[in-house]
Motif scaffolding. Structure first.
Motif, PDB file in Angstrom:
ATOM      1  N   ALA A  43      23.025  -1.545 -42.009  1.00 31.28           N
ATOM      2  CA  ALA A  43      23.304  -2.930 -42.375  1.00 31.28           C
ATOM      3  C   ALA A  43      22.966  -3.200 -43.834  1.00 31.28           C
ATOM      4  O   ALA A  43      22.117  -2.536 -44.432  1.00 31.28           O
ATOM      5  N   TYR A  44      23.622  -4.186 -44.395  1.00 28.03           N
ATOM      6  CA  TYR A  44      23.349  -4.632 -45.758  1.00 28.03           C
ATOM      7  C   TYR A  44      21.903  -5.112 -45.826  1.00 28.03           C
ATOM      8  O   TYR A  44      21.467  -5.934 -45.021  1.00 28.03           O
ATOM      9  N   PRO A  45      21.123  -4.619 -46.795  1.00 30.21           N
ATOM     10  CA  PRO A  45      19.692  -4.954 -46.823  1.00 30.21           C
ATOM     11  C   PRO A  45      19.456  -6.407 -47.232  1.00 30.21           C
ATOM     12  O   PRO A  45      20.256  -7.003 -47.951  1.00 30.21           O
ATOM     13  N   PRO A  46      18.350  -6.989 -46.808  1.00 26.08           N
ATOM     14  CA  PRO A  46      17.998  -8.352 -47.252  1.00 26.08           C
ATOM     15  C   PRO A  46      17.554  -8.332 -48.705  1.00 26.08           C
ATOM     16  O   PRO A  46      17.208  -7.283 -49.259  1.00 26.08           O
ATOM     17  N   ALA A  47      17.560  -9.495 -49.318  1.00 32.95           N
ATOM     18  CA  ALA A  47      17.076  -9.606 -50.697  1.00 32.95           C
ATOM     19  C   ALA A  47      15.586  -9.273 -50.737  1.00 32.95           C
ATOM     20  O   ALA A  47      14.823  -9.683 -49.864  1.00 32.95           O
ATOM     21  N   ALA A  48      15.181  -8.514 -51.741  1.00 35.42           N
ATOM     22  CA  ALA A  48      13.785  -8.093 -51.862  1.00 35.42           C
ATOM     23  C   ALA A  48      12.990  -9.125 -52.651  1.00 35.42           C
ATOM     24  O   ALA A  48      13.548  -9.904 -53.425  1.00 35.42           O
ATOM     25  N   SER A  49      11.685  -9.121 -52.462  1.00 37.22           N
ATOM     26  CA  SER A  49      10.802 -10.018 -53.223  1.00 37.22           C
ATOM     27  C   SER A  49       9.532  -9.265 -53.603  1.00 37.22           C
ATOM     28  O   SER A  49       8.439  -9.575 -53.137  1.00 37.22           O
ATOM     29  N   PRO A  50       9.674  -8.236 -54.458  1.00 33.73           N
ATOM     30  CA  PRO A  50       8.506  -7.454 -54.866  1.00 33.73           C
ATOM     31  C   PRO A  50       7.607  -8.260 -55.787  1.00 33.73           C
ATOM     32  O   PRO A  50       8.036  -9.246 -56.397  1.00 33.73           O
ATOM     33  N   PRO A  51       6.335  -7.867 -55.923  1.00 34.41           N
ATOM     34  CA  PRO A  51       5.440  -8.557 -56.858  1.00 34.41           C
ATOM     35  C   PRO A  51       5.841  -8.274 -58.299  1.00 34.41           C
ATOM     36  O   PRO A  51       6.496  -7.275 -58.602  1.00 34.41           O
ATOM     37  N   VAL A  52       5.427  -9.164 -59.186  1.00 31.66           N
ATOM     38  CA  VAL A  52       5.700  -8.991 -60.614  1.00 31.66           C
ATOM     39  C   VAL A  52       4.973  -7.749 -61.119  1.00 31.66           C
ATOM     40  O   VAL A  52       3.811  -7.519 -60.796  1.00 31.66           O
ATOM     41  N   GLY A  53       5.697  -6.951 -61.901  1.00 32.07           N
ATOM     42  CA  GLY A  53       5.107  -5.748 -62.464  1.00 32.07           C
ATOM     43  C   GLY A  53       6.072  -4.584 -62.387  1.00 32.07           C
ATOM     44  O   GLY A  53       7.242  -4.741 -62.037  1.00 32.07           O
ATOM     45  N   VAL A  54       5.564  -3.407 -62.737  1.00 33.30           N
ATOM     46  CA  VAL A  54       6.396  -2.208 -62.711  1.00 33.30           C
ATOM     47  C   VAL A  54       6.679  -1.812 -61.266  1.00 33.30           C
ATOM     48  O   VAL A  54       5.770  -1.746 -60.436  1.00 33.30           O
ATOM     49  N   ILE A  55       7.951  -1.565 -60.965  1.00 32.08           N
ATOM     50  CA  ILE A  55       8.349  -1.136 -59.621  1.00 32.08           C
ATOM     51  C   ILE A  55       8.270   0.370 -59.490  1.00 32.08           C
ATOM     52  O   ILE A  55       7.710   0.905 -58.533  1.00 32.08           O
ATOM     53  N   GLY A  56       8.833   1.088 -60.451  1.00 32.16           N
ATOM     54  CA  GLY A  56       8.825   2.543 -60.383  1.00 32.16           C
ATOM     55  C   GLY A  56       9.651   3.142 -61.501  1.00 32.16           C
ATOM     56  O   GLY A  56      10.023   2.465 -62.458  1.00 32.16           O
ATOM     57  N   ARG A  57       9.934   4.429 -61.369  1.00 33.02           N
ATOM     58  CA  ARG A  57      10.723   5.126 -62.381  1.00 33.02           C
ATOM     59  C   ARG A  57      11.860   5.866 -61.702  1.00 33.02           C
ATOM     60  O   ARG A  57      11.750   6.311 -60.554  1.00 33.02           O
ATOM     61  N   LEU A  58      12.965   6.016 -62.437  1.00 33.66           N
ATOM     62  CA  LEU A  58      14.193   6.568 -61.881  1.00 33.66           C
ATOM     63  C   LEU A  58      14.781   7.588 -62.844  1.00 33.66           C
ATOM     64  O   LEU A  58      14.612   7.475 -64.061  1.00 33.66           O
ATOM     65  N   PRO A  59      15.534   8.569 -62.328  1.00 32.63           N
ATOM     66  CA  PRO A  59      16.193   9.529 -63.212  1.00 32.63           C
ATOM     67  C   PRO A  59      17.486   8.993 -63.823  1.00 32.63           C
ATOM     68  O   PRO A  59      18.004   9.551 -64.780  1.00 32.63           O
ATOM     69  N   VAL A  60      18.014   7.926 -63.227  1.00 29.58           N
ATOM     70  CA  VAL A  60      19.271   7.349 -63.696  1.00 29.58           C
ATOM     71  C   VAL A  60      19.139   5.838 -63.812  1.00 29.58           C
ATOM     72  O   VAL A  60      18.248   5.232 -63.243  1.00 29.58           O
ATOM     73  N   ALA A  61      20.063   5.226 -64.570  1.00 27.03           N
ATOM     74  CA  ALA A  61      19.989   3.800 -64.873  1.00 27.03           C
ATOM     75  C   ALA A  61      20.589   2.976 -63.741  1.00 27.03           C
ATOM     76  O   ALA A  61      21.730   3.218 -63.336  1.00 27.03           O
ATOM     77  N   PRO A  62      19.849   1.980 -63.228  1.00 28.47           N
ATOM     78  CA  PRO A  62      20.376   1.162 -62.134  1.00 28.47           C
ATOM     79  C   PRO A  62      21.085  -0.101 -62.619  1.00 28.47           C
ATOM     80  O   PRO A  62      20.676  -0.725 -63.604  1.00 28.47           O
ATOM     81  N   LEU A  63      22.129  -0.469 -61.914  1.00 32.21           N
ATOM     82  CA  LEU A  63      22.769  -1.768 -62.065  1.00 32.21           C
ATOM     83  C   LEU A  63      22.352  -2.575 -60.837  1.00 32.21           C
ATOM     84  O   LEU A  63      22.650  -2.182 -59.705  1.00 32.21           O
ATOM     85  N   ILE A  64      21.630  -3.659 -61.019  1.00 30.78           N
ATOM     86  CA  ILE A  64      21.133  -4.450 -59.891  1.00 30.78           C
ATOM     87  C   ILE A  64      22.247  -5.357 -59.386  1.00 30.78           C
ATOM     88  O   ILE A  64      22.808  -6.153 -60.147  1.00 30.78           O
ATOM     89  N   VAL A  65      22.569  -5.237 -58.100  1.00 28.52           N
ATOM     90  CA  VAL A  65      23.676  -5.990 -57.513  1.00 28.52           C
ATOM     91  C   VAL A  65      23.149  -6.885 -56.397  1.00 28.52           C
ATOM     92  O   VAL A  65      22.554  -6.395 -55.433  1.00 28.52           O
ATOM     93  N   ASP A  66      23.353  -8.188 -56.569  1.00 24.45           N
ATOM     94  CA  ASP A  66      23.031  -9.168 -55.529  1.00 24.45           C
ATOM     95  C   ASP A  66      21.547  -9.168 -55.170  1.00 24.45           C
ATOM     96  O   ASP A  66      21.169  -9.631 -54.088  1.00 24.45           O
ATOM     97  N   GLY A  67      20.699  -8.642 -56.041  1.00 26.09           N
ATOM     98  CA  GLY A  67      19.274  -8.596 -55.753  1.00 26.09           C
ATOM     99  C   GLY A  67      18.909  -7.719 -54.574  1.00 26.09           C
ATOM    100  O   GLY A  67      17.790  -7.791 -54.062  1.00 26.09           O
TER     101      GLY A  67
END
Length: 417
Positions: A43-67
């Motif tokens: 299923a399509y995931p719900p919108a996330a609500s992480p705390p303010v701050g660094v989330i993590g690191r990735l090998p590739v650049a993300p495009l954030i879609v619909d939160g």
């Protein structure tokens, strides 16, 4: 004896033919144009609500879609993972591949992910399922996958594709390439208009917040800035800055996304190398002297930048100072989006400011694990409060390969502000 030899030669010939057929079949399956759409199985995931701050690191650049999703680019693939606040990249939520074409650009409008390919094909995907929403033929971009291994240039700074809004609020996709310019309905891929002519003399720049498509036409005499209606393609305004020379360089400013729904321009030429800033609307551009300096950007109606070592915000048209932040030390503007200006300090603190008042909204060190702060920023991106930035080696130069260019194998830091 002769008959036996003849039979052997016949068998060898048959075997050779079969071998050729098999090899040809394999080559066709491997090399023939192909499309592989792997839709979401959950299923399509719900919108996330992480705390303010660094989330993590990735090998590739993300495009954030619909939160909810992170969309990535590879040479022949566009794919998504979730949830948006996962520390690392995970198994794709959905994936779309093409062969032998290469991915040239990606942009997102609401829950539609538009991909542009080196053969000119435009493929829109439903972000909620990963299924193809529509396909259309567009102008060829003249290049393939024009990015380093993170794919940042393809998802954060795509060339030749932009979006405008029609009077009814419906999105219009504008695509340019090899002298051709097209407008499409974003909802279904229907072609709305086309411009061909002598495109070699025209440079297409993007769209404005007033639903205009901006181009520089140098085909007949001195260069002129053209503003077309995004819905019909008809030229509404042709304009030249006062006292401009025959050549003209134009840079969009204050764009909602790269080259889309921009609120300003900066013009420059051989006789005016410093440039002049302008606000754009339905008519001719209006002079905005506070945008003249190349290090100043447009955030809403304010020109934001560092002057005399101090970050500040001025009214673009009048230059009236609205706020100053002399307490931040040396900073650079990393990115902007509606309601937020992101600046980076020498200590690699990411500070989020209100562009109208200069008030601080959040502040933290943009560091992950033991990677430290010994890096310099590369391309950066912001959307919906999320900020992502490439971390480069401090001594990296344009001629370095990816290993010498990026700080680590996972050089992209993702944060929520």
């Amino acid at each position: 004896m002769g008959m036996t030899s003849g039979r052997r030669r016949g068998a060898v010939a048959v075997a050779a033919v079969l071998t050729v057929v098999v090899v040809a079949a394999i080559a066709y399956r491997v090399l023939a144009p192909a499309e592989v759409d792997t839709p979401a199985r959950t299923a399509y995931p719900p919108a996330a609500s992480p705390p303010v701050g660094v989330i993590g690191r990735l090998p590739v650049a993300p495009l954030i879609v619909d939160g909810r999703l992170r969309v990535y680019a590879a040479t022949r693939q566009v794919y998504a993972d979730q949830p948006v606040d996962r520390k690392h990249r995970v198994t794709p939520f959905w994936s779309y591949r093409r062969w032998p074409a290469q991915l040239n650009g990606v942009l997102a409008v609401d829950t539609t992910v538009l991909s542009r390919w080196s053969d000119g094909k435009l493929v829109a995907l439903d972000a909620r399922t990963g299924k193809v929403a529509w396909r259309a033929d567009g102008p060829r971009p003249g290049a393939g996958f024009v990015a380093r291994r993170t794919g940042a240039a393809v998802v954060w700074d795509p060339q030749g594709i932009s979006v405008a809004s029609g009077p009814d609020g419906r999105a219009v996709l504008v695509v340019s390439g090899q002298g051709r310019l097209r407008g499409y309905a974003m909802a279904d891929g229907r072609e709305l208009w086309r411009v061909d002519g002598d495109g070699a003399c025209r440079t297409d720049l993007g769209t404005t917040a007033a639903d205009r498509v901006v181009s520089v036409d140098a085909g007949a005499g001195p260069a002129v800035v053209e503003f077309r209606d995004a819905v019909t393609g008809a030229v509404r305004t042709r304009w030249r800055p006062p006292d401009a020379g025959p050549e003209l360089t134009v840079t969009p400013l204050g764009c909602l996304t790269p080259r889309s729904r921009c609120r300003g321009l900066r013009t420059a030429g051989p006789g005016d190398p410093a440039g002049r800033g302008w606000l754009v609307g339905a008519g001719e551009p209006i002079a905005a002297p506070a945008l003249d300096a190349p290090e100043v950007t447009l955030a809403g109606e304010l020109a934001v930048g560092v002057t005399g070592g101090v970050l500040g915000g001025r009214e673009a048209r009048t230059g009236i100072q609205r706020w100053r932040r002399g307490d931040l030390g040396p900073v650079r503007v990393l990115a902007t989006e509606p309601g937020r200006v992101y600046v980076l300090t020498d200590a690699r603190e990411l500070i989020t400011l209100d562009p109208v008042t200069g008030a601080q909204r959040s502040r933290f060190v943009l560091a992950v694990g033991r990677d430290g702060i010994g890096w310099k920023p590369g391309l950066a991106y912001a959307s919906g409060g999320y900020v992502a930035v490439e971390r480069l080696r401090e001594q990296a130069g344009p001629g370095d390969d990816d290993q010498g260019w990026f700080l680590t194998a996972e050089p992209v830091t993702l944060a929520l502000t």
